[in-house]
Write an enzyme that holds these catalytic residues in place. Structure first.
Site: not given
Ligand code: FES
Length: 124
Positions: A35, A37, A60, A104
């Site tokens: 993702c 992040d 997110c 996450c």
């Molecule tokens: Fe990547 Fe939440 S979608 S940490």
């Protein structure tokens, strides 16, 4: 039923312990390749106790809520307790996360473990 619990929404809207610690003695940064992040965790440890903890999360809402809750769970606690913190405990403290958002909370666990590892190396 709402997708996200009240606690998730609260910690997403009003995240606790956001920021950096200038004189941190344990810093960890982790990312999720899928993702994109990123989470950075700062620890100030004295006498084997987490005196202060702050985080910066580029990610997110669930990642922000997980970081916020994780910092609340370890603040003021002994290092040994922080080492045992799991992503399940973070998710449970948030009254749950949807299955596809569990990764996450893993990021929060990994960021704390990475910061603790940095602290351990500095004090080796
Ligand atoms: Fe990547 Fe939440 S979608 S940490």
């Amino acid at each position: 039923m709402a997708l996200y619990s009240e606690k998730v929404m609260d910690h997403f809207r009003n995240p606790r312990n956001v920021g950096i610690i200038e004189d941190a003695n344990g810093i960890g940064e982790v990312g999720n390749a899928k993702c994109g992040d990123i989470m950075k965790m700062y620890l100030k440890i004295e006498d084997d106790v987490i005196q202060d903890v702050k985080f910066e999360t580029f990610g997110c809402g669930s990642a922000i809520a997980s970081s916020s809750m994780a910092t609340e769970l370890i603040k003021g606690k002994p290092v040994a307790d922080a080492m045992r913190l799991t992503n399940q405990a973070v998710a449970e403290a948030l009254d749950g996360l949807p299955d596809y958002k569990m990764h996450c909370s893993v990021l929060a666990e990994e960021a704390i473990q990475s910061a603790l590892e940095d602290y351990r190396k500095r004090n080796a």
